[in-house]
Design a protein around this motif. Sequence first.
Motif, PDB file in Angstrom:
ATOM      1  N   ALA A 198       9.619  43.145  -4.958  1.00 20.89           N
ATOM      2  CA  ALA A 198      11.038  42.857  -5.117  1.00 20.89           C
ATOM      3  C   ALA A 198      11.399  41.554  -4.414  1.00 20.89           C
ATOM      4  O   ALA A 198      10.972  41.306  -3.291  1.00 20.89           O
ATOM      5  CB  ALA A 198      11.872  43.997  -4.546  1.00 20.89           C
ATOM      6  N   THR A 199      12.162  40.724  -5.095  1.00 19.41           N
ATOM      7  CA  THR A 199      12.628  39.474  -4.500  1.00 19.41           C
ATOM      8  C   THR A 199      13.906  39.736  -3.705  1.00 19.41           C
ATOM      9  O   THR A 199      14.521  40.803  -3.821  1.00 19.41           O
ATOM     10  CB  THR A 199      12.907  38.431  -5.582  1.00 19.41           C
ATOM     11  N   GLY A 200      14.304  38.757  -2.907  1.00 18.78           N
ATOM     12  CA  GLY A 200      15.543  38.887  -2.152  1.00 18.78           C
ATOM     13  C   GLY A 200      16.734  39.065  -3.048  1.00 18.78           C
ATOM     14  O   GLY A 200      17.662  39.824  -2.739  1.00 18.78           O
ATOM     15  N   ARG A 201      16.727  38.386  -4.196  1.00 22.18           N
ATOM     16  CA  ARG A 201      17.824  38.500  -5.150  1.00 22.18           C
ATOM     17  C   ARG A 201      17.905  39.919  -5.707  1.00 22.18           C
ATOM     18  O   ARG A 201      18.999  40.479  -5.847  1.00 22.18           O
ATOM     19  CB  ARG A 201      17.627  37.498  -6.294  1.00 22.18           C
ATOM     20  N   MET A 202      16.756  40.506  -6.036  1.00 23.04           N
ATOM     21  CA  MET A 202      16.743  41.870  -6.555  1.00 23.04           C
ATOM     22  C   MET A 202      17.297  42.851  -5.533  1.00 23.04           C
ATOM     23  O   MET A 202      18.108  43.733  -5.855  1.00 23.04           O
ATOM     24  CB  MET A 202      15.319  42.271  -6.931  1.00 23.04           C
ATOM     25  N   ILE A 203      16.852  42.711  -4.282  1.00 26.96           N
ATOM     26  CA  ILE A 203      17.303  43.613  -3.221  1.00 26.96           C
ATOM     27  C   ILE A 203      18.819  43.499  -3.032  1.00 26.96           C
ATOM     28  O   ILE A 203      19.524  44.499  -2.911  1.00 26.96           O
ATOM     29  CB  ILE A 203      16.573  43.302  -1.901  1.00 26.96           C
ATOM     30  N   ALA A 204      19.315  42.257  -3.052  1.00 27.10           N
ATOM     31  CA  ALA A 204      20.753  42.036  -2.893  1.00 27.10           C
ATOM     32  C   ALA A 204      21.533  42.674  -4.042  1.00 27.10           C
ATOM     33  O   ALA A 204      22.569  43.321  -3.829  1.00 27.10           O
ATOM     34  CB  ALA A 204      21.045  40.539  -2.824  1.00 27.10           C
ATOM     35  N   GLY A 205      21.031  42.497  -5.269  1.00 26.04           N
ATOM     36  CA  GLY A 205      21.700  43.073  -6.430  1.00 26.04           C
ATOM     37  C   GLY A 205      21.724  44.585  -6.388  1.00 26.04           C
ATOM     38  O   GLY A 205      22.745  45.214  -6.699  1.00 26.04           O
ATOM     39  N   VAL A 206      20.599  45.201  -5.999  1.00 21.36           N
ATOM     40  CA  VAL A 206      20.512  46.655  -5.915  1.00 21.36           C
ATOM     41  C   VAL A 206      21.475  47.191  -4.861  1.00 21.36           C
ATOM     42  O   VAL A 206      22.249  48.127  -5.116  1.00 21.36           O
ATOM     43  CB  VAL A 206      19.065  47.089  -5.593  1.00 21.36           C
ATOM     44  N   LEU A 207      21.454  46.598  -3.682  1.00 24.18           N
ATOM     45  CA  LEU A 207      22.312  47.070  -2.596  1.00 24.18           C
ATOM     46  C   LEU A 207      23.786  46.900  -2.943  1.00 24.18           C
ATOM     47  O   LEU A 207      24.612  47.786  -2.661  1.00 24.18           O
ATOM     48  CB  LEU A 207      21.981  46.313  -1.304  1.00 24.18           C
ATOM     49  N   LEU A 208      24.120  45.778  -3.558  1.00 20.71           N
ATOM     50  CA  LEU A 208      25.513  45.525  -3.919  1.00 20.71           C
ATOM     51  C   LEU A 208      25.987  46.516  -4.972  1.00 20.71           C
ATOM     52  O   LEU A 208      27.107  47.054  -4.888  1.00 20.71           O
ATOM     53  CB  LEU A 208      25.664  44.086  -4.426  1.00 20.71           C
ATOM     54  N   SER A 209      25.155  46.778  -5.977  1.00 20.08           N
ATOM     55  CA  SER A 209      25.535  47.717  -7.037  1.00 20.08           C
ATOM     56  C   SER A 209      25.724  49.121  -6.484  1.00 20.08           C
ATOM     57  O   SER A 209      26.695  49.814  -6.823  1.00 20.08           O
ATOM     58  CB  SER A 209      24.475  47.723  -8.140  1.00 20.08           C
ATOM     59  N   PHE A 210      24.817  49.564  -5.640  1.00 17.79           N
ATOM     60  CA  PHE A 210      24.950  50.888  -5.051  1.00 17.79           C
ATOM     61  C   PHE A 210      26.189  50.978  -4.152  1.00 17.79           C
ATOM     62  O   PHE A 210      26.858  52.008  -4.100  1.00 17.79           O
ATOM     63  CB  PHE A 210      23.698  51.261  -4.256  1.00 17.79           C
ATOM     64  N   ALA A 211      26.496  49.881  -3.460  1.00 11.46           N
ATOM     65  CA  ALA A 211      27.705  49.853  -2.624  1.00 11.46           C
ATOM     66  C   ALA A 211      28.947  50.018  -3.490  1.00 11.46           C
ATOM     67  O   ALA A 211      29.908  50.705  -3.100  1.00 11.46           O
ATOM     68  CB  ALA A 211      27.767  48.545  -1.837  1.00 11.46           C
ATOM     69  N   GLY A 212      28.942  49.391  -4.673  1.00  8.25           N
ATOM     70  CA  GLY A 212      30.066  49.539  -5.591  1.00  8.25           C
ATOM     71  C   GLY A 212      30.233  50.965  -6.064  1.00  8.25           C
ATOM     72  O   GLY A 212      31.363  51.474  -6.159  1.00  8.25           O
ATOM     73  N   VAL A 213      29.122  51.639  -6.357  1.00  4.48           N
ATOM     74  CA  VAL A 213      29.183  53.038  -6.776  1.00  4.48           C
ATOM     75  C   VAL A 213      29.762  53.903  -5.662  1.00  4.48           C
ATOM     76  O   VAL A 213      30.590  54.795  -5.901  1.00  4.48           O
ATOM     77  CB  VAL A 213      27.778  53.542  -7.175  1.00  4.48           C
ATOM     78  N   VAL A 214      29.331  53.648  -4.433  1.00  2.00           N
ATOM     79  CA  VAL A 214      29.852  54.404  -3.283  1.00  2.00           C
ATOM     80  C   VAL A 214      31.362  54.214  -3.167  1.00  2.00           C
ATOM     81  O   VAL A 214      32.103  55.170  -2.896  1.00  2.00           O
ATOM     82  CB  VAL A 214      29.148  53.959  -1.987  1.00  2.00           C
ATOM     83  N   LEU A 215      31.850  52.999  -3.387  1.00  2.94           N
ATOM     84  CA  LEU A 215      33.288  52.730  -3.339  1.00  2.94           C
ATOM     85  C   LEU A 215      34.039  53.555  -4.384  1.00  2.94           C
ATOM     86  O   LEU A 215      35.103  54.118  -4.101  1.00  2.94           O
ATOM     87  CB  LEU A 215      33.549  51.240  -3.576  1.00  2.94           C
ATOM     88  N   VAL A 216      33.484  53.609  -5.592  1.00  3.93           N
ATOM     89  CA  VAL A 216      34.129  54.374  -6.666  1.00  3.93           C
ATOM     90  C   VAL A 216      34.179  55.857  -6.318  1.00  3.93           C
ATOM     91  O   VAL A 216      35.210  56.517  -6.456  1.00  3.93           O
ATOM     92  CB  VAL A 216      33.392  54.154  -8.007  1.00  3.93           C
ATOM     93  N   VAL A 217      33.046  56.389  -5.852  1.00  4.55           N
ATOM     94  CA  VAL A 217      32.984  57.808  -5.500  1.00  4.55           C
ATOM     95  C   VAL A 217      33.917  58.104  -4.328  1.00  4.55           C
ATOM     96  O   VAL A 217      34.641  59.099  -4.325  1.00  4.55           O
ATOM     97  CB  VAL A 217      31.535  58.216  -5.153  1.00  4.55           C
ATOM     98  N   TYR A 218      33.933  57.236  -3.334  1.00  6.27           N
ATOM     99  CA  TYR A 218      34.806  57.410  -2.177  1.00  6.27           C
ATOM    100  C   TYR A 218      36.271  57.388  -2.606  1.00  6.27           C
ATOM    101  O   TYR A 218      37.080  58.180  -2.123  1.00  6.27           O
ATOM    102  CB  TYR A 218      34.561  56.305  -1.150  1.00  6.27           C
ATOM    103  N   GLY A 219      36.598  56.490  -3.525  1.00  5.39           N
ATOM    104  CA  GLY A 219      37.969  56.395  -4.000  1.00  5.39           C
ATOM    105  C   GLY A 219      38.428  57.681  -4.656  1.00  5.39           C
ATOM    106  O   GLY A 219      39.593  58.069  -4.551  1.00  5.39           O
ATOM    107  N   HIS A 220      37.505  58.369  -5.336  1.00  5.82           N
ATOM    108  CA  HIS A 220      37.855  59.655  -5.945  1.00  5.82           C
ATOM    109  C   HIS A 220      37.950  60.741  -4.889  1.00  5.82           C
ATOM    110  O   HIS A 220      38.828  61.589  -4.919  1.00  5.82           O
ATOM    111  CB  HIS A 220      36.815  60.037  -6.990  1.00  5.82           C
ATOM    112  N   GLU A 221      37.067  60.683  -3.904  1.00  9.72           N
ATOM    113  CA  GLU A 221      36.998  61.738  -2.895  1.00  9.72           C
ATOM    114  C   GLU A 221      38.216  61.745  -1.983  1.00  9.72           C
ATOM    115  O   GLU A 221      38.617  62.785  -1.468  1.00  9.72           O
ATOM    116  CB  GLU A 221      35.729  61.547  -2.054  1.00  9.72           C
ATOM    117  N   VAL A 222      38.835  60.558  -1.806  1.00 10.96           N
ATOM    118  CA  VAL A 222      39.997  60.481  -0.923  1.00 10.96           C
ATOM    119  C   VAL A 222      41.092  61.450  -1.330  1.00 10.96           C
ATOM    120  O   VAL A 222      41.772  62.047  -0.496  1.00 10.96           O
ATOM    121  CB  VAL A 222      40.548  59.025  -0.910  1.00 10.96           C
ATOM    122  N   GLY A 223      41.255  61.641  -2.637  1.00 16.61           N
ATOM    123  CA  GLY A 223      42.325  62.501  -3.120  1.00 16.61           C
ATOM    124  C   GLY A 223      41.983  63.981  -3.094  1.00 16.61           C
ATOM    125  O   GLY A 223      42.824  64.807  -3.395  1.00 16.61           O
TER     126      GLY A 223
END
Length: 300
Positions: free
Chosen positions: A117-142
């Motif tokens: 894995a290149t640095g770019r791949m790792i950054a993309g994977v981590l960023l995408s998963f962080a976005g998913v966590v934000l979406v799930v967290y946004g639903h869980e708040v309610g």
Amino acid sequence: MKAGHLLQLLLLSAVWGVSFLQIRIAGDSFPPLWVALLRCSSGALLLWSVMILGRRSLPSRKLLPWLLLVALFNNAIPFTFFAWGERTIPSSTAAVVNATTPIWTLLISLAVQRGHATGRMIAGVLLSFAGVVLVVYGHEVGEETASARAGLVLGVTLVVMASLCYAIATVMAKAKLKGIDPIGLATTQLTLASLMLLPVALAGAYPVAVSVPSIAAIATLGLAGSGIAYLLYYNLLAHVSATHVVAVTYLLPIWGLFWGLLAHETIGWTAYLGVAVVVAGLLILNWKTQVQAASSTARA
């Protein structure tokens, strides 16, 4: 890209994007296994018509073991898991979590091919998963009750597993099913998945109090989401580069939010931020990357 192809791309993304909402509506009347069965069988009927009229060819029988595995991981399991998961999470959340499919595909491909894995791949994977966590967290708040939180965890887990199944099927298809008529492959997949699901669905719970909206949702899922969408997808691949077609991946979470909003689902501001982060991660992940697989796009 020609205007006609761009319109087809937008139509494809809209059809696949609305599939998440249709799965939730169908689930109001049909158990998950029946949603998957009816979706596969109706889609298969449409594609068989195209096969016969177009005199397309089916895959060789010697490929049957791999065809069965791809049908299992690309259709039977994920279609069931999406219907099951969307009993406890909104369709918009499912659409965003499904956007992790290209990430799983990349990770599995790297593991199988022993790549690095290149640095770019790792950054993309981590960023995408962080976005998913934000979406799930946004639903869980309610959510307030423990049962609701447990339902959220179950639903997200099932959709993640469905996305992982898509990735497994993609890697297998890349390795073992190259050079096959794509319409023949899609028809075979849906037919085999239907045959797998039929005895299991008959042995389980049956639909009760079937409503007109649920029937319409099933018809949309099968004929549009698993029939017409395949035809659009492979027609695009025949005329434009796979790199352009994979842009559908970026549009699906956006369409998921759009259709969920129209259906009056509760969507917090963190969900919109999360989708932006997911799309940014996918863009980084695929930056200057040549996409070669016909089935690498995230699906519903």
